[in-house]
Design a protein around this motif. Structure first.
Motif, mmCIF file in Angstrom:
data_model
loop_
_atom_site.group_PDB
_atom_site.id
_atom_site.type_symbol
_atom_site.label_atom_id
_atom_site.label_comp_id
_atom_site.label_asym_id
_atom_site.label_seq_id
_atom_site.Cartn_x
_atom_site.Cartn_y
_atom_site.Cartn_z
ATOM 1 N N UNK A 75 -4.195 66.929 85.238
ATOM 2 C CA UNK A 75 -3.724 67.446 86.514
ATOM 3 C C UNK A 75 -4.459 68.709 86.926
ATOM 4 N N UNK A 76 -4.278 69.077 88.184
ATOM 5 C CA UNK A 76 -4.884 70.306 88.698
ATOM 6 C C UNK A 76 -5.923 70.091 89.770
ATOM 7 N N UNK A 77 -6.192 68.834 90.134
ATOM 8 C CA UNK A 77 -7.220 68.562 91.144
ATOM 9 C C UNK A 77 -6.896 69.225 92.468
ATOM 10 N N UNK A 78 -5.582 69.392 92.745
ATOM 11 C CA UNK A 78 -5.176 69.963 94.034
ATOM 12 C C UNK A 78 -5.610 71.414 94.191
ATOM 13 N N UNK A 79 -5.990 72.069 93.107
ATOM 14 C CA UNK A 79 -6.436 73.463 93.185
ATOM 15 C C UNK A 79 -7.796 73.602 93.840
ATOM 16 N N UNK A 80 -8.545 72.492 93.940
ATOM 17 C CA UNK A 80 -9.942 72.596 94.366
ATOM 18 C C UNK A 80 -10.129 72.056 95.782
ATOM 19 N N UNK A 81 -9.416 72.673 96.705
ATOM 20 C CA UNK A 81 -9.646 72.383 98.117
ATOM 21 C C UNK A 81 -11.012 72.936 98.513
ATOM 22 N N UNK A 82 -11.580 72.474 99.626
ATOM 23 C CA UNK A 82 -12.868 73.046 100.059
ATOM 24 C C UNK A 82 -12.814 74.565 100.209
ATOM 25 N N UNK A 83 -11.696 75.073 100.729
ATOM 26 C CA UNK A 83 -11.584 76.517 100.932
ATOM 27 C C UNK A 83 -11.526 77.254 99.594
ATOM 28 N N UNK A 84 -10.745 76.719 98.639
ATOM 29 C CA UNK A 84 -10.654 77.351 97.315
ATOM 30 C C UNK A 84 -11.988 77.247 96.577
ATOM 31 N N UNK A 85 -12.661 76.114 96.716
ATOM 32 C CA UNK A 85 -13.964 75.945 96.086
ATOM 33 C C UNK A 85 -14.955 76.973 96.620
ATOM 34 N N UNK A 86 -14.984 77.156 97.918
ATOM 35 C CA UNK A 86 -15.881 78.148 98.515
ATOM 36 C C UNK A 86 -15.560 79.552 98.009
ATOM 37 N N UNK A 87 -14.267 79.873 97.915
ATOM 38 C CA UNK A 87 -13.867 81.204 97.459
ATOM 39 C C UNK A 87 -14.260 81.435 96.002
ATOM 40 N N UNK A 88 -14.032 80.438 95.145
ATOM 41 C CA UNK A 88 -14.424 80.567 93.743
ATOM 42 C C UNK A 88 -15.935 80.709 93.605
ATOM 43 N N UNK A 89 -16.668 79.953 94.404
ATOM 44 C CA UNK A 89 -18.128 80.020 94.337
ATOM 45 C C UNK A 89 -18.633 81.394 94.743
ATOM 46 N N UNK A 90 -18.025 81.954 95.781
ATOM 47 C CA UNK A 90 -18.436 83.305 96.213
ATOM 48 C C UNK A 90 -18.093 84.342 95.150
ATOM 49 N N UNK A 91 -16.870 84.270 94.627
ATOM 50 C CA UNK A 91 -16.404 85.288 93.684
ATOM 51 C C UNK A 91 -17.212 85.285 92.390
ATOM 52 N N UNK A 92 -17.571 84.094 91.916
ATOM 53 C CA UNK A 92 -18.236 83.990 90.612
ATOM 54 C C UNK A 92 -19.712 83.601 90.727
ATOM 55 N N UNK A 93 -20.227 83.584 91.944
ATOM 56 C CA UNK A 93 -21.638 83.280 92.198
ATOM 57 C C UNK A 93 -22.041 81.941 91.573
ATOM 58 N N UNK A 94 -21.279 80.930 91.942
ATOM 59 C CA UNK A 94 -21.474 79.595 91.386
ATOM 60 C C UNK A 94 -22.370 78.752 92.292
#
Length: 269
Positions: A21-40
């Protein structure tokens, strides 16, 4: 849920096991935010089951793509560590992938067959994929006749005299969105140093200029060999490290290189 920060030859990832479980955590908006924060460059999700894990790849822009070579090597390492094996098969949108240990913190992955038909890239119209009818002009720069290869995702590879001199961040986005590529394309700039050694920079669709691109390295070797510029076993020098690519006689392409752990983070669900 915790996520593992990893890199493959400098390609930066967050790896999350969502088989429970946990797929719901990775919305496009959350993915973009995580990528920015951690330089992914990408977020790698492990879905499926223990018997047959499936890799999903989310780009920094939030979109899902079919393939990621260095990502597959990192997921392969994680899965092999989890079950104590030295070989694992996983699914992906681009097809099944086989990863195997290749030394301490090194993984080799069979990326599957190189696809070179114009419909497979895909291109917007029929064209010779060894030398595309595509050119770009910029001050002091003239590029033409790239090769096109799909490694589960579309690649366009220009062969240049000096990869360091290419303004990839300026022309990459323009070429990525060229109307020739209905699904956009990853744009590579490859400098042949020797038949078994090339320098490569890749503008990745949805991620930008990255320190390494595994499928881009594979595509560059296939494109170079088809043009007669390289052999079929080549060391590819990326900004983040070196990758070993072999385009085998059965048309499959293998990618080998280092993986590293950069830390662990908590991911709110």
């Amino acid at each position: 849920m915790n996520g593992l920060l990893m890199n493959g030859a400098g390609n930066a990832f967050l790896l999350a096991d969502i088989r429970d479980g946990g797929a719901e955590a990775f919305t496009p908006e959350r993915t973009q935010a995580l990528a920015r924060e951690h330089r992914l460059d990408q977020i790698l999700l492990i879905a499926g089951s223990a018997e047959f894990p499936v890799m999903r790849v989310l780009n920094a822009d939030g979109g899902e793509v079919g393939a990621c070579g260095n990502g597959a090597r990192c997921v392969g390492w994680y899965l092999m560590q989890a079950d104590g094996s030295d070989r694992v098969t996983m699914g992906s949108l681009g097809g099944p992938l086989v990863a195997e240990a290749a030394g301490a913190m090194r993984v080799r992955v069979d990326l599957g067959p190189a696809r070179t038909g114009w419909q497979d890239i895909p291109l917007a119209r029929e064209m010779d994929t060894i030398t595309l009818e595509l050119a770009v002009e910029a001050p002091g720069l003239s590029l033409a006749g790239p090769g096109a290869v799909s490694m589960g995702n579309p690649h366009c590879v220009f062969f240049v005299d000096d990869a360091e001199a290419i303004p990839a961040e300026e022309i990459g986005p323009v070429l990525e969105h060229d109307t020739l590529f209905p699904e956009r394309a990853n744009i590579g700039f490859a400098q042949v140093i020797a038949p078994d050694r090339i320098r490569l920079k890749v503008w990745e669709r949805g991620a930008g200029l990255t320190k390494a691109c595994g499928t881009g390295a594979a595509a560059a070797v296939v494109a170079g060999a088809r043009k007669g510029l390289t052999g079929r076993a080549v060391t590819v020098i990326a900004d983040g490290g070196e990758l070993q690519v072999e385009w085998r006689a059965d048309n499959h392409v293998t990618l080998e290189g280092p993986v590293a752990i950069d830390g662990e983070i908590a991911i709110p669900v």
